[in-house]
Design an enzyme around this catalytic site. Sequence first.
Site, PDB file in Angstrom:
ATOM      1  N   ALA A 104      39.263  34.012  39.790  1.00  0.00           N
ATOM      2  CA  ALA A 104      39.722  34.721  40.990  1.00  0.00           C
ATOM      3  C   ALA A 104      39.475  36.218  40.886  1.00  0.00           C
ATOM      4  O   ALA A 104      39.462  36.789  39.799  1.00  0.00           O
ATOM      5  CB  ALA A 104      41.206  34.456  41.213  1.00  0.00           C
ATOM      6  N   SER A 105      39.283  36.853  42.042  1.00  0.00           N
ATOM      7  CA  SER A 105      39.160  38.306  42.122  1.00  0.00           C
ATOM      8  C   SER A 105      39.979  38.810  43.293  1.00  0.00           C
ATOM      9  O   SER A 105      39.989  38.187  44.361  1.00  0.00           O
ATOM     10  CB  SER A 105      37.701  38.743  42.309  1.00  0.00           C
ATOM     11  OG  SER A 105      37.002  38.708  41.100  1.00  0.00           O
ATOM     12  N   LYS A 125      35.072  42.115  40.203  1.00  0.00           N
ATOM     13  CA  LYS A 125      34.625  41.322  39.067  1.00  0.00           C
ATOM     14  C   LYS A 125      34.263  42.218  37.884  1.00  0.00           C
ATOM     15  O   LYS A 125      34.626  41.945  36.731  1.00  0.00           O
ATOM     16  CB  LYS A 125      33.402  40.486  39.460  1.00  0.00           C
ATOM     17  CG  LYS A 125      33.720  39.249  40.264  1.00  0.00           C
ATOM     18  CD  LYS A 125      34.384  38.190  39.411  1.00  0.00           C
ATOM     19  CE  LYS A 125      34.522  36.877  40.145  1.00  0.00           C
ATOM     20  NZ  LYS A 125      35.229  35.855  39.356  1.00  0.00           N
ATOM     21  N   SER A 152      27.884  33.298  49.107  1.00  0.00           N
ATOM     22  CA  SER A 152      26.488  33.061  48.720  1.00  0.00           C
ATOM     23  C   SER A 152      25.845  31.977  49.580  1.00  0.00           C
ATOM     24  O   SER A 152      24.668  32.083  49.948  1.00  0.00           O
ATOM     25  CB  SER A 152      26.400  32.683  47.238  1.00  0.00           C
ATOM     26  OG  SER A 152      27.210  31.563  46.942  1.00  0.00           O
TER      27      SER A 152
END
Length: 275
Positions: free
Chosen positions: A91-92, A110, A148
């Site tokens: 997680a971020s 990150k 992404s």
Amino acid sequence: MASGEEGKGETVLVTGASGFIGSTLVRGLLGRGYNVRAGVLDPDDRAETDHLLALAAGAGAGRLSFFRCDLLDGAALLDAARGCSGVFHLASPCTVDPVKDPQVWYPASKTLAEKAAWKFAEENGLDVVVVNPGTVLGPMIPPAINASMAMFCRLLQGCTEEYADFFLGPVHVEDVAMAHILVFESASASGRHLCVHSICHWSDFAAKVAELYPDYKVPKYAERNHTLFPMDTQPGLVRQEVGSKKLIALGLQITPMEKIIRDAVESLKSRGHIS
């Protein structure tokens, strides 16, 4: 870290468990015999939990549990990690403060989190190993599309963005999940592990997509890589055919580029993002 090839009932925590990589990792860990604590922002939010419950349906009672993991709540994180043999930290956090480029939030968090982890590990004798994936693509388990895959979807729909400031290393999401498991289970694993199929430019990737799927709207013309993109969309980036040497040495089998692209396309089609 696990010393054997399988979890054999060990309990591990996965933060960011409801996400694209996280949910694939949860599936892999359950399949190898681990009991998984899924760290999510809100355990009462079915959008975060239902797809994980579906993964655990055949794993056996009590194999998957949910913990609230707000990264700004240290007490909650300690509660979730207490008694675990390992933590997979995916997680971020993301700020709600206005910024000029929202795309910066995730990579910046990150990078800063990794630096903090290395410092804490050095000061406290903690065993930390890092997996650094590139542009992760493949089958989506969560209900919402991730960044992404959204970028890939836009390419198929004709987007001409060159992502000049982004490092591109396509990699299958299942390879990323397995990479995390391998470094956890390998006593010899240490340091950072780049997890990519190869190091390439966005133009190289777009050309391969256009070759495999000529009927989609990938910006292209007849000359030079078959796309409208310049040859070097990431100025200064050195191409490298093999990008994950440390992980390959640990036994990771990298998915071929064609399968990465095809699996991503099929997943987008199955969710109705493209036809």
